[in-house]
Design a protein around this motif. Sequence first.
Motif, PDB file in Angstrom:
ATOM      1  N   LEU A 142      45.638 -30.454  11.196  1.00 33.87           N
ATOM      2  CA  LEU A 142      44.587 -29.800  11.360  1.00 33.87           C
ATOM      3  C   LEU A 142      44.824 -28.219  11.931  1.00 33.87           C
ATOM      4  O   LEU A 142      43.954 -27.416  11.293  1.00 33.87           O
ATOM      5  CB  LEU A 142      43.451 -30.577  12.417  1.00 33.87           C
ATOM      6  CG  LEU A 142      42.947 -31.834  11.694  1.00 33.87           C
ATOM      7  CD1 LEU A 142      42.116 -32.407  12.923  1.00 33.87           C
ATOM      8  CD2 LEU A 142      41.673 -31.289  10.981  1.00 33.87           C
ATOM      9  N   ALA A 143      45.482 -28.015  12.694  1.00 36.57           N
ATOM     10  CA  ALA A 143      45.963 -26.785  13.214  1.00 36.57           C
ATOM     11  C   ALA A 143      46.578 -25.825  12.091  1.00 36.57           C
ATOM     12  O   ALA A 143      46.167 -24.801  12.091  1.00 36.57           O
ATOM     13  CB  ALA A 143      46.968 -26.920  14.535  1.00 36.57           C
ATOM     14  N   GLY A 144      47.409 -26.539  11.480  1.00 37.68           N
ATOM     15  CA  GLY A 144      47.839 -25.863  10.144  1.00 37.68           C
ATOM     16  C   GLY A 144      46.724 -25.388   9.105  1.00 37.68           C
ATOM     17  O   GLY A 144      47.036 -24.430   8.527  1.00 37.68           O
ATOM     18  N   GLY A 145      46.064 -26.566   9.004  1.00 39.25           N
ATOM     19  CA  GLY A 145      44.946 -26.141   7.888  1.00 39.25           C
ATOM     20  C   GLY A 145      43.922 -24.913   8.282  1.00 39.25           C
ATOM     21  O   GLY A 145      43.609 -24.205   7.565  1.00 39.25           O
ATOM     22  N   LEU A 146      43.827 -24.990   9.729  1.00 35.59           N
ATOM     23  CA  LEU A 146      42.795 -23.958  10.254  1.00 35.59           C
ATOM     24  C   LEU A 146      43.640 -22.505  10.272  1.00 35.59           C
ATOM     25  O   LEU A 146      43.029 -21.676   9.959  1.00 35.59           O
ATOM     26  CB  LEU A 146      42.295 -24.448  11.672  1.00 35.59           C
ATOM     27  CG  LEU A 146      41.378 -25.269  11.775  1.00 35.59           C
ATOM     28  CD1 LEU A 146      40.872 -25.960  13.144  1.00 35.59           C
ATOM     29  CD2 LEU A 146      40.067 -25.198  11.014  1.00 35.59           C
ATOM     30  N   THR A 147      44.852 -22.703  10.514  1.00 31.23           N
ATOM     31  CA  THR A 147      45.562 -21.587  10.287  1.00 31.23           C
ATOM     32  C   THR A 147      45.402 -20.950   8.716  1.00 31.23           C
ATOM     33  O   THR A 147      45.522 -19.666   8.556  1.00 31.23           O
ATOM     34  CB  THR A 147      47.015 -21.432  10.734  1.00 31.23           C
ATOM     35  OG1 THR A 147      46.887 -22.029  12.149  1.00 31.23           O
ATOM     36  CG2 THR A 147      47.688 -20.316  10.779  1.00 31.23           C
ATOM     37  N   ASN A 148      45.782 -21.869   7.813  1.00 35.40           N
ATOM     38  CA  ASN A 148      45.814 -21.449   6.266  1.00 35.40           C
ATOM     39  C   ASN A 148      44.395 -21.060   5.975  1.00 35.40           C
ATOM     40  O   ASN A 148      44.177 -19.831   5.391  1.00 35.40           O
ATOM     41  CB  ASN A 148      45.968 -22.765   5.506  1.00 35.40           C
ATOM     42  CG  ASN A 148      45.637 -22.414   3.968  1.00 35.40           C
ATOM     43  OD1 ASN A 148      44.477 -22.822   3.740  1.00 35.40           O
ATOM     44  ND2 ASN A 148      46.646 -22.085   3.265  1.00 35.40           N
ATOM     45  N   THR A 149      43.162 -21.633   6.569  1.00 33.14           N
ATOM     46  CA  THR A 149      41.771 -20.956   6.264  1.00 33.14           C
ATOM     47  C   THR A 149      41.811 -19.641   6.927  1.00 33.14           C
ATOM     48  O   THR A 149      41.313 -18.703   6.289  1.00 33.14           O
ATOM     49  CB  THR A 149      40.729 -21.980   7.239  1.00 33.14           C
ATOM     50  OG1 THR A 149      40.911 -23.308   6.700  1.00 33.14           O
ATOM     51  CG2 THR A 149      39.434 -21.443   6.790  1.00 33.14           C
ATOM     52  N   LEU A 150      42.336 -19.407   8.031  1.00 28.77           N
ATOM     53  CA  LEU A 150      42.103 -17.925   8.533  1.00 28.77           C
ATOM     54  C   LEU A 150      42.896 -16.922   7.783  1.00 28.77           C
ATOM     55  O   LEU A 150      42.342 -15.711   7.355  1.00 28.77           O
ATOM     56  CB  LEU A 150      42.707 -17.909   9.978  1.00 28.77           C
ATOM     57  CG  LEU A 150      42.894 -16.694  10.812  1.00 28.77           C
ATOM     58  CD1 LEU A 150      41.468 -15.990  10.926  1.00 28.77           C
ATOM     59  CD2 LEU A 150      43.682 -16.895  12.260  1.00 28.77           C
ATOM     60  N   LEU A 151      44.282 -17.411   7.500  1.00 30.70           N
ATOM     61  CA  LEU A 151      44.940 -16.307   6.702  1.00 30.70           C
ATOM     62  C   LEU A 151      44.724 -16.189   5.371  1.00 30.70           C
ATOM     63  O   LEU A 151      44.945 -15.154   4.836  1.00 30.70           O
ATOM     64  CB  LEU A 151      46.428 -16.700   7.049  1.00 30.70           C
ATOM     65  CG  LEU A 151      46.956 -16.532   8.530  1.00 30.70           C
ATOM     66  CD1 LEU A 151      48.322 -17.095   8.528  1.00 30.70           C
ATOM     67  CD2 LEU A 151      46.816 -15.329   9.052  1.00 30.70           C
ATOM     68  N   TYR A 152      44.488 -17.375   4.775  1.00 32.19           N
ATOM     69  CA  TYR A 152      44.513 -17.214   3.217  1.00 32.19           C
ATOM     70  C   TYR A 152      43.165 -17.745   2.709  1.00 32.19           C
ATOM     71  O   TYR A 152      43.213 -17.502   1.169  1.00 32.19           O
ATOM     72  CB  TYR A 152      45.640 -18.271   2.691  1.00 32.19           C
ATOM     73  CG  TYR A 152      47.059 -17.769   3.235  1.00 32.19           C
ATOM     74  CD1 TYR A 152      47.707 -16.621   2.599  1.00 32.19           C
ATOM     75  CD2 TYR A 152      47.601 -18.446   4.227  1.00 32.19           C
ATOM     76  CE1 TYR A 152      48.866 -16.308   3.269  1.00 32.19           C
ATOM     77  CE2 TYR A 152      48.907 -18.348   4.785  1.00 32.19           C
ATOM     78  CZ  TYR A 152      49.691 -16.945   4.335  1.00 32.19           C
ATOM     79  OH  TYR A 152      50.617 -16.590   5.021  1.00 32.19           O
ATOM     80  N   ALA A 153      42.558 -18.580   3.121  1.00 33.08           N
ATOM     81  CA  ALA A 153      41.019 -19.178   2.741  1.00 33.08           C
ATOM     82  C   ALA A 153      39.896 -18.906   3.375  1.00 33.08           C
ATOM     83  O   ALA A 153      39.348 -19.994   3.678  1.00 33.08           O
ATOM     84  CB  ALA A 153      41.515 -20.652   2.124  1.00 33.08           C
ATOM     85  N   PHE A 154      39.946 -17.842   3.672  1.00 28.43           N
ATOM     86  CA  PHE A 154      38.480 -17.743   4.743  1.00 28.43           C
ATOM     87  C   PHE A 154      37.242 -18.086   4.281  1.00 28.43           C
ATOM     88  O   PHE A 154      36.371 -18.582   4.832  1.00 28.43           O
ATOM     89  CB  PHE A 154      38.618 -16.172   5.627  1.00 28.43           C
ATOM     90  CG  PHE A 154      37.623 -16.313   6.741  1.00 28.43           C
ATOM     91  CD1 PHE A 154      38.041 -16.693   7.595  1.00 28.43           C
ATOM     92  CD2 PHE A 154      36.481 -15.432   6.692  1.00 28.43           C
ATOM     93  CE1 PHE A 154      37.316 -16.661   8.890  1.00 28.43           C
ATOM     94  CE2 PHE A 154      35.734 -15.223   7.579  1.00 28.43           C
ATOM     95  CZ  PHE A 154      35.883 -15.897   8.908  1.00 28.43           C
ATOM     96  N   SER A 155      37.219 -17.828   2.942  1.00 30.53           N
ATOM     97  CA  SER A 155      36.041 -17.940   2.243  1.00 30.53           C
ATOM     98  C   SER A 155      35.518 -19.556   2.239  1.00 30.53           C
ATOM     99  O   SER A 155      34.346 -19.864   1.823  1.00 30.53           O
ATOM    100  CB  SER A 155      36.021 -17.488   0.808  1.00 30.53           C
ATOM    101  OG  SER A 155      37.034 -18.064   0.228  1.00 30.53           O
ATOM    102  N   GLN A 156      36.475 -20.175   2.358  1.00 25.43           N
ATOM    103  CA  GLN A 156      36.571 -22.059   2.411  1.00 25.43           C
ATOM    104  C   GLN A 156      36.134 -22.384   3.849  1.00 25.43           C
ATOM    105  O   GLN A 156      35.851 -23.617   3.841  1.00 25.43           O
ATOM    106  CB  GLN A 156      37.588 -22.386   1.748  1.00 25.43           C
ATOM    107  CG  GLN A 156      37.905 -22.012   0.336  1.00 25.43           C
ATOM    108  CD  GLN A 156      39.016 -22.737  -0.277  1.00 25.43           C
ATOM    109  OE1 GLN A 156      39.324 -24.121   0.032  1.00 25.43           O
ATOM    110  NE2 GLN A 156      39.796 -22.085  -1.011  1.00 25.43           N
TER     111      GLN A 156
END
Length: 241
Positions: A153-167
Amino acid sequence: MWNPVAYAQAAWRLTRAIRDPEKLQDVLGLAPVIAPPMAMRRLVERLTQHASAARAFVERPRLGLRSLPALRALPPDTLGRAFADHLEANRLDLDALPSLEARTDEEYVRAHLLESHDVWHVLTGFSTDVAGELGLQAFSLAQVGSPFALGVLAGGLTNTLLYAFSQREARMRAIVRGWLLGQRAQLLFGAPWCQMWDVPLAEVRRRYGLELAAVEAVLDDAMRPATEARHPGGASPPQSC
């Protein structure tokens, strides 16, 4: 014992997994670091406080897969048929599903959670995209307190912040949905899925308290704008003096 090579490899896998969370092998390769032996022993101790989990550590039920044609031959409303449909829809090879040895309780936890992963997808209704995987990890965190789930979950939220904020909205909704489902449901860990392939999917969900519609209703209500919630039908709020 601190192993600089192992931690360097873990950092490399973590970087790759954050950039592309669909790289399953990188995510799975982080398990020994995110959930080291001490954390797994504590997880076992927590699970044994549940009667059903304590029984599972004695009986050690495994997934016990039938062949894909046998699953496909089951009635459409059964768990086994829904599982077969899930495998085919996501182009998953039944023979390639991970299966680990389970000589100790800690190994059994890893093995059972890993091989039950796609069954949990079917039961919870989560898709296999990133949002769905994060939702399922939130479900797992609520159910068993897995440090691996929290790490993903921590990695997924980091990915959301850096690469997929629109999702962010879809992913956060999935995470909240998974947490609520996991908190409200009976413990799925240790369930003898091999005995339930021919049981209706709806019955299995009822048996374990998986209230999908109720949780969706809670989420819809929580995400409704405040003005709409207070004034149904779009009526304007009363004006102040």
